[in-house]
Motif scaffolding. Structure first.
Motif, short mmCIF file in Angstrom:
data_model
loop_
_atom_site.label_atom_id
_atom_site.label_comp_id
_atom_site.label_asym_id
_atom_site.label_seq_id
_atom_site.Cartn_x
_atom_site.Cartn_y
_atom_site.Cartn_z
N ARG A 197 1.05 -1.13 -0.31
CA ARG A 197 -0.53 0.06 0.11
C ARG A 197 0.70 1.28 0.16
N GLU A 198 1.87 1.10 1.05
CA GLU A 198 2.96 2.19 0.68
C GLU A 198 3.49 2.95 -0.94
N ASP A 199 3.51 1.19 -1.06
CA ASP A 199 3.70 1.61 -3.07
C ASP A 199 3.35 2.54 -3.71
N VAL A 200 1.61 2.44 -3.63
CA VAL A 200 0.82 3.17 -3.64
C VAL A 200 0.65 4.78 -3.73
N LEU A 201 0.62 5.10 -2.59
CA LEU A 201 0.21 6.10 -1.77
C LEU A 201 1.83 7.25 -2.16
N GLY A 202 3.16 5.83 -2.71
CA GLY A 202 3.70 7.51 -3.13
C GLY A 202 3.92 7.68 -4.11
N LEU A 203 3.16 7.17 -5.58
CA LEU A 203 3.07 7.56 -6.60
C LEU A 203 3.02 8.76 -6.70
N ASP A 204 3.67 9.32 -8.13
CA ASP A 204 3.70 10.59 -8.68
C ASP A 204 2.64 11.01 -8.53
N LYS A 205 2.35 12.62 -7.72
CA LYS A 205 0.77 12.76 -7.38
C LYS A 205 0.23 14.01 -8.53
N SER A 206 1.29 14.10 -9.45
CA SER A 206 0.77 14.70 -10.50
C SER A 206 0.57 14.95 -11.46
N GLU A 207 0.01 13.12 -11.89
CA GLU A 207 -0.65 12.39 -12.61
C GLU A 207 -1.63 11.31 -11.74
N PRO A 208 -2.71 11.31 -12.41
CA PRO A 208 -3.21 9.68 -12.35
C PRO A 208 -2.49 8.74 -12.77
N TYR A 209 -2.54 8.18 -11.88
CA TYR A 209 -2.52 6.34 -11.99
C TYR A 209 -3.48 5.42 -11.99
N ILE A 210 -3.46 3.92 -13.05
CA ILE A 210 -3.79 2.66 -12.80
C ILE A 210 -3.16 1.87 -11.67
N LEU A 211 -3.81 0.67 -11.82
CA LEU A 211 -3.32 -0.35 -11.13
C LEU A 211 -4.02 -1.83 -12.08
N GLN A 212 -2.97 -2.29 -12.54
CA GLN A 212 -3.20 -3.01 -13.42
C GLN A 212 -2.66 -4.99 -13.42
N GLU A 213 -3.04 -6.28 -13.20
CA GLU A 213 -2.92 -7.17 -13.27
C GLU A 213 -1.66 -7.54 -13.66
N TYR A 214 -0.80 -8.12 -13.39
CA TYR A 214 0.57 -7.82 -13.78
C TYR A 214 1.19 -9.50 -14.64
N LEU A 215 0.47 -9.81 -16.27
CA LEU A 215 0.75 -10.46 -16.74
C LEU A 215 2.14 -11.50 -17.45
N HIS A 216 2.49 -12.59 -16.84
CA HIS A 216 2.91 -13.49 -17.48
C HIS A 216 3.16 -14.27 -18.95
N GLY A 217 4.30 -14.21 -18.97
CA GLY A 217 4.56 -14.98 -20.69
C GLY A 217 4.78 -14.28 -20.92
N ARG A 218 5.24 -14.81 -22.79
CA ARG A 218 5.62 -13.84 -23.69
C ARG A 218 5.31 -12.83 -24.23
N GLU A 219 6.21 -11.78 -24.98
CA GLU A 219 4.88 -10.49 -25.19
C GLU A 219 5.64 -10.14 -26.48
N PHE A 220 4.13 -9.84 -27.59
CA PHE A 220 3.89 -9.68 -28.78
C PHE A 220 3.01 -8.04 -28.86
N THR A 221 4.10 -7.40 -29.94
CA THR A 221 2.59 -6.62 -30.45
C THR A 221 2.79 -7.10 -31.91
N VAL A 222 1.22 -6.45 -32.32
CA VAL A 222 0.20 -7.58 -32.98
C VAL A 222 -0.08 -5.45 -34.13
N SER A 223 0.65 -5.35 -35.23
CA SER A 223 0.54 -4.25 -35.59
C SER A 223 -0.69 -4.04 -37.04
#
Length: 346
Positions: A197-223
């Protein structure tokens, strides 16, 4: 990091102003690469495509400090531009495009897309086409919370995503650790793993943040390439084998049925798409892909797609020049890109 070597067949390289002259009547175009920065690879893709089409392409580029931009140095002519999010940006670009008789503008960075989408009709009035999606789509892609909602409503698998405020207020039931990202960020800026929770409280207050489930696995870009009518014509995935500063350094094109299916489903859901877009995916150990980001612009790894035969640059020029359209999904799998550092000397 714009130069690349690949295992694919050689295509004639064109750089500087060394494209074909003496072109058929009417096959000439003055093009602007906006916020060009280091996108030399993208610029060369357009020059190469113009040469193959027998078109006379004059390449313009702009940037905040063009004297420090490799792409601006390589362009036929470069101009300074105000910051993309300033009120002066669009008037300045309209003035440049009118004065230089620019027929095509290709934006390259997230922060300029919204301004261009809102001013598209103003550019059309001076016979200048801006390769950008409709405003609602650009707004969605620039907002990671809105992107998550869009993907959920479209029935496309994606990680659970909440506003940081929701977590702190106890409104959401996501468990730590979570990936913290600026809600309107890009290029991996400001991303961190929130372990407590302290990490979340310490996020930069100058812009909004989102929190997201961390995904494991191979990473791809699809153009993705959408034609002028908004129809998806090509979807080409590449695996991000190694990434540096948010941009693919080593990648390989891959034909995967699950990624292809997801791409074409997404393409049907993206109303108002035009030109080049891309999205990022992780594929888990069970082969299930999850989309975690959509970009309404050329991805940084586009030169790999181009070399593999998905030549978005050529297809854009064909549309703007009124030539027969050749956009297709017949690209080559297994093309490997190994990027390396290069320099422009002035």
């Amino acid at each position: 990091m714009d130069m690349a070597t690949t295992s694919h067949r050689e295509v004639p390289a064109l750089s500087g102003t060394q494209f074909e002259r003496g072109t058929p009547e009417g096959r000439s175009l003055r093009m602007m690469l906006s916020s060009a920065g280091r996108r030399v690879g993208l610029m060369r893709s357009f020059r190469q495509s113009a040469g193959l089409l027998g078109a006379d392409l004059t390449m313009f580029a702009c940037d905040l400090t063009p004297e420090w931009s490799p792409a601006c140095i390589e362009a036929d002519k470069a101009s300074a531009a105000p910051p993309a999010e300033s009120e002066e940006f669009i008037p300045a670009m309209l003035d440049i495009c009118k004065r230089e008789q620019i027929g095509l503008v290709v934006p390259t960075i997230d922060t300029e897309l919204l301004a261009y989408s809102r001013a598209r009709d103003q550019f059309s009035a001076i016979n200048c086409h801006v390769a950008v999606a409709d405003e609602p789509l650009v707004l969605m892609a620039r907002d990671k919370l809105a992107t998550a909602l869009f993907l959920t409503e479209a029935g496309l698998r994606s990680p659970r995503t909440i506003a940081a405020e929701e977590f702190l207020s106890g409104e959401a039931d996501l468990s730590l650790p979570l990936l913290a990202k600026p809600r309107h960020g890009s290029s991996s800026r400001g991303i961190m793993m929130a372990q407590n929770r302290e990490d979340v409280l310490g996020l930069d207050k100058s812009e909004p943040y989102i929190l997201q489930e961390y995904l494991h696995g191979r990473e791809f870009t699809v153009s993705l390439y959408f034609d002028g009518e908004g129809q998806l014509q090509c979807a080409i995935p590449h695996e991000r084998l190694r990434v540096r500063s948010g941009e693919v350094e080593k990648g390989v094109t891959v034909r995967d049925p699950s990624l292809s299916d997801m791409a074409w489903r997404l393409g049907k859901a993206l109303h108002g798409a035009r030109g080049a877009m891309c999205f990022q995916v992780r594929v888990d150990e069970n082969g299930q892909p999850s989309i975690f980001e959509i970009n309404a612009r050329f991805g940084g790894g586009y030169p790999l797609a181009h070399q593999a035969g998905a030549q978005f640059a050529r297809w854009m020029l064909e549309e703007r020049l009124g030539l027969p359209r050749t956009a297709n999904d017949d690209w080559q799998e297994g093309v490997l890109m190994l990027r390396f550092d290069d320099a422009v000397f002035v």
